[in-house]
Design a protein around this motif. Structure first.
Motif, PDB file in Angstrom:
ATOM      1  N   ARG A 187       7.474  34.716  -2.143  1.00  0.00           N
ATOM      2  CA  ARG A 187       6.280  33.861  -2.080  1.00  0.00           C
ATOM      3  C   ARG A 187       6.611  32.389  -2.310  1.00  0.00           C
ATOM      4  NH1 ARG A 187       2.184  31.947   0.076  1.00  0.00           N
ATOM      5  NH2 ARG A 187       0.436  31.385  -1.229  1.00  0.00           N
ATOM      6  N   GLN A 188       7.586  32.088  -3.129  1.00  0.00           N
ATOM      7  CA  GLN A 188       7.875  30.697  -3.464  1.00  0.00           C
ATOM      8  C   GLN A 188       8.194  29.837  -2.232  1.00  0.00           C
ATOM      9  OE1 GLN A 188      10.966  30.060  -6.337  1.00  0.00           O
ATOM     10  NE2 GLN A 188      10.467  27.915  -6.570  1.00  0.00           N
ATOM     11  N   PRO A 189       9.061  30.267  -1.319  1.00  0.00           N
ATOM     12  CA  PRO A 189       9.310  29.433  -0.129  1.00  0.00           C
ATOM     13  C   PRO A 189       8.061  29.259   0.747  1.00  0.00           C
ATOM     14  CG  PRO A 189      10.987  31.133  -0.328  1.00  0.00           C
ATOM     15  CD  PRO A 189       9.955  31.403  -1.358  1.00  0.00           C
ATOM     16  N   GLN A 190       7.212  30.285   0.792  1.00  0.00           N
ATOM     17  CA  GLN A 190       5.972  30.160   1.557  1.00  0.00           C
ATOM     18  C   GLN A 190       5.100  29.054   0.965  1.00  0.00           C
ATOM     19  OE1 GLN A 190       4.348  34.092   1.241  1.00  0.00           O
ATOM     20  NE2 GLN A 190       5.547  34.898   2.955  1.00  0.00           N
ATOM     21  N   MET A 191       5.027  29.044  -0.367  1.00  0.00           N
ATOM     22  CA  MET A 191       4.218  28.021  -1.030  1.00  0.00           C
ATOM     23  C   MET A 191       4.801  26.628  -0.788  1.00  0.00           C
ATOM     24  SD  MET A 191       3.295  30.010  -4.561  1.00  0.00           S
ATOM     25  CE  MET A 191       2.192  28.786  -5.217  1.00  0.00           C
ATOM     26  N   GLN A 192       6.120  26.525  -0.762  1.00  0.00           N
ATOM     27  CA  GLN A 192       6.736  25.225  -0.478  1.00  0.00           C
ATOM     28  C   GLN A 192       6.413  24.775   0.937  1.00  0.00           C
ATOM     29  OE1 GLN A 192      10.802  26.211  -1.535  1.00  0.00           O
ATOM     30  NE2 GLN A 192      10.645  25.040  -3.444  1.00  0.00           N
ATOM     31  N   ASP A 193       6.470  25.702   1.891  1.00  0.00           N
ATOM     32  CA  ASP A 193       6.143  25.366   3.279  1.00  0.00           C
ATOM     33  C   ASP A 193       4.684  24.940   3.425  1.00  0.00           C
ATOM     34  OD1 ASP A 193       8.725  25.937   4.032  1.00  0.00           O
ATOM     35  OD2 ASP A 193       8.245  27.942   4.828  1.00  0.00           O
ATOM     36  N   GLU A 205       4.850  22.917 -12.025  1.00  0.00           N
ATOM     37  CA  GLU A 205       4.323  23.851 -13.024  1.00  0.00           C
ATOM     38  C   GLU A 205       4.399  25.291 -12.512  1.00  0.00           C
ATOM     39  OE1 GLU A 205       2.512  21.258 -11.824  1.00  0.00           O
ATOM     40  OE2 GLU A 205       2.637  19.858 -13.508  1.00  0.00           O
ATOM     41  N   ARG A 206       4.073  25.482 -11.251  1.00  0.00           N
ATOM     42  CA  ARG A 206       4.136  26.829 -10.673  1.00  0.00           C
ATOM     43  C   ARG A 206       5.576  27.318 -10.599  1.00  0.00           C
ATOM     44  NH1 ARG A 206      -0.268  26.324  -5.826  1.00  0.00           N
ATOM     45  NH2 ARG A 206      -2.099  26.536  -7.148  1.00  0.00           N
ATOM     46  N   ALA A 207       6.480  26.435 -10.240  1.00  0.00           N
ATOM     47  CA  ALA A 207       7.890  26.816 -10.167  1.00  0.00           C
ATOM     48  C   ALA A 207       8.391  27.240 -11.542  1.00  0.00           C
ATOM     49  CB  ALA A 207       8.722  25.665  -9.619  1.00  0.00           C
ATOM     50  N   SER A 208       7.994  26.518 -12.579  1.00  0.00           N
ATOM     51  CA  SER A 208       8.404  26.872 -13.947  1.00  0.00           C
ATOM     52  C   SER A 208       7.819  28.209 -14.379  1.00  0.00           C
ATOM     53  CB  SER A 208       7.965  25.785 -14.930  1.00  0.00           C
ATOM     54  OG  SER A 208       8.613  24.585 -14.651  1.00  0.00           O
ATOM     55  N   MET A 209       6.554  28.452 -14.029  1.00  0.00           N
ATOM     56  CA  MET A 209       5.942  29.739 -14.369  1.00  0.00           C
ATOM     57  C   MET A 209       6.635  30.878 -13.637  1.00  0.00           C
ATOM     58  SD  MET A 209       1.842  29.229 -14.816  1.00  0.00           S
ATOM     59  CE  MET A 209       1.557  28.383 -13.279  1.00  0.00           C
ATOM     60  N   MET A 210       6.950  30.664 -12.367  1.00  0.00           N
ATOM     61  CA  MET A 210       7.650  31.705 -11.612  1.00  0.00           C
ATOM     62  C   MET A 210       9.014  32.006 -12.219  1.00  0.00           C
ATOM     63  SD  MET A 210       6.906  30.920  -7.640  1.00  0.00           S
ATOM     64  CE  MET A 210       5.394  31.400  -6.864  1.00  0.00           C
ATOM     65  N   GLU A 211       9.701  30.962 -12.634  1.00  0.00           N
ATOM     66  CA  GLU A 211      11.010  31.171 -13.259  1.00  0.00           C
ATOM     67  C   GLU A 211      10.864  32.007 -14.526  1.00  0.00           C
ATOM     68  OE1 GLU A 211      14.703  28.665 -15.221  1.00  0.00           O
ATOM     69  OE2 GLU A 211      12.993  27.577 -14.402  1.00  0.00           O
ATOM     70  N   GLY A 212       9.887  31.691 -15.352  1.00  0.00           N
ATOM     71  CA  GLY A 212       9.673  32.447 -16.583  1.00  0.00           C
ATOM     72  C   GLY A 212       9.290  33.892 -16.312  1.00  0.00           C
ATOM     73  N   VAL A 213       8.413  34.086 -15.347  1.00  0.00           N
ATOM     74  CA  VAL A 213       7.974  35.436 -15.003  1.00  0.00           C
ATOM     75  C   VAL A 213       9.146  36.266 -14.481  1.00  0.00           C
ATOM     76  CG1 VAL A 213       6.547  36.743 -13.374  1.00  0.00           C
ATOM     77  CG2 VAL A 213       5.567  34.835 -14.627  1.00  0.00           C
ATOM     78  N   CYS A 214      10.053  35.629 -13.773  1.00  0.00           N
ATOM     79  CA  CYS A 214      11.191  36.356 -13.195  1.00  0.00           C
ATOM     80  C   CYS A 214      12.300  36.618 -14.200  1.00  0.00           C
ATOM     81  CB  CYS A 214      11.763  35.586 -12.008  1.00  0.00           C
ATOM     82  SG  CYS A 214      10.678  35.550 -10.576  1.00  0.00           S
ATOM     83  N   THR A 215      12.595  35.668 -15.067  1.00  0.00           N
ATOM     84  CA  THR A 215      13.762  35.819 -15.942  1.00  0.00           C
ATOM     85  C   THR A 215      13.510  36.661 -17.175  1.00  0.00           C
ATOM     86  OG1 THR A 215      13.252  33.701 -17.025  1.00  0.00           O
ATOM     87  CG2 THR A 215      14.827  33.658 -15.205  1.00  0.00           C
ATOM     88  N   VAL A 216      12.338  36.582 -17.769  1.00  0.00           N
ATOM     89  CA  VAL A 216      12.079  37.316 -19.008  1.00  0.00           C
ATOM     90  C   VAL A 216      12.229  38.827 -18.831  1.00  0.00           C
ATOM     91  CG1 VAL A 216      10.346  37.844 -20.772  1.00  0.00           C
ATOM     92  CG2 VAL A 216      10.723  35.486 -20.054  1.00  0.00           C
ATOM     93  N   PRO A 217      11.581  39.438 -17.826  1.00  0.00           N
ATOM     94  CA  PRO A 217      11.761  40.898 -17.672  1.00  0.00           C
ATOM     95  C   PRO A 217      13.185  41.293 -17.316  1.00  0.00           C
ATOM     96  CG  PRO A 217       9.903  40.128 -16.341  1.00  0.00           C
ATOM     97  CD  PRO A 217      10.609  38.932 -16.866  1.00  0.00           C
ATOM     98  N   MET A 218      13.876  40.446 -16.559  1.00  0.00           N
ATOM     99  CA  MET A 218      15.240  40.792 -16.164  1.00  0.00           C
ATOM    100  C   MET A 218      16.182  40.773 -17.362  1.00  0.00           C
ATOM    101  SD  MET A 218      14.534  41.574 -13.216  1.00  0.00           S
ATOM    102  CE  MET A 218      16.110  42.044 -12.598  1.00  0.00           C
ATOM    103  N   ARG A 219      15.930  39.905 -18.319  1.00  0.00           N
ATOM    104  CA  ARG A 219      16.753  39.882 -19.534  1.00  0.00           C
ATOM    105  C   ARG A 219      16.521  41.127 -20.380  1.00  0.00           C
ATOM    106  NH1 ARG A 219      15.797  33.640 -21.239  1.00  0.00           N
ATOM    107  NH2 ARG A 219      17.031  32.719 -19.571  1.00  0.00           N
TER     108      ARG A 219
END
Length: 76
Positions: free
Chosen positions: A47-53, A60-74
């Motif tokens: 979804r992120q590249p679609q939003m950039q396009d 702020e959205r990029a930072s939230m996406m990073e947090g949402v992605c990294t926390v569960p993976m850790r």
């Protein structure tokens, strides 16, 4: 969705007590949790590249996406 192929292959090939570790309930739970973490992370990565396009990706959205992605993976 299956967990990462490397993890699945490892669980199938390695044995404990004469059985593949994939057959143990705790390992199945871990693989299940991995799958649960991977699915939303993959969706956000698509979804992120679609939003950039579309011009609606904000810092702020990029930072939230990073947090949402990294926390569960850790956690897995």
């Amino acid at each position: 969705m299956r967990p990462a192929p490397t993890s699945t292959r490892y669980a199938q090939q390695h044995e404990q007590f004469g059985l593949p570790i994939e057959s143990f309930q705790l390992m199945q739970n871990q693989l299940f949790r991995m799958s649960g973490s991977l699915a939303p992370t993959e969706m956000l990565c698509y979804r992120q590249p679609q939003m950039q396009d579309e011009g609606i990706m904000l810092d702020e959205r990029a930072s939230m996406m990073e947090g949402v992605c990294t926390v569960p993976m850790r956690a897995t």
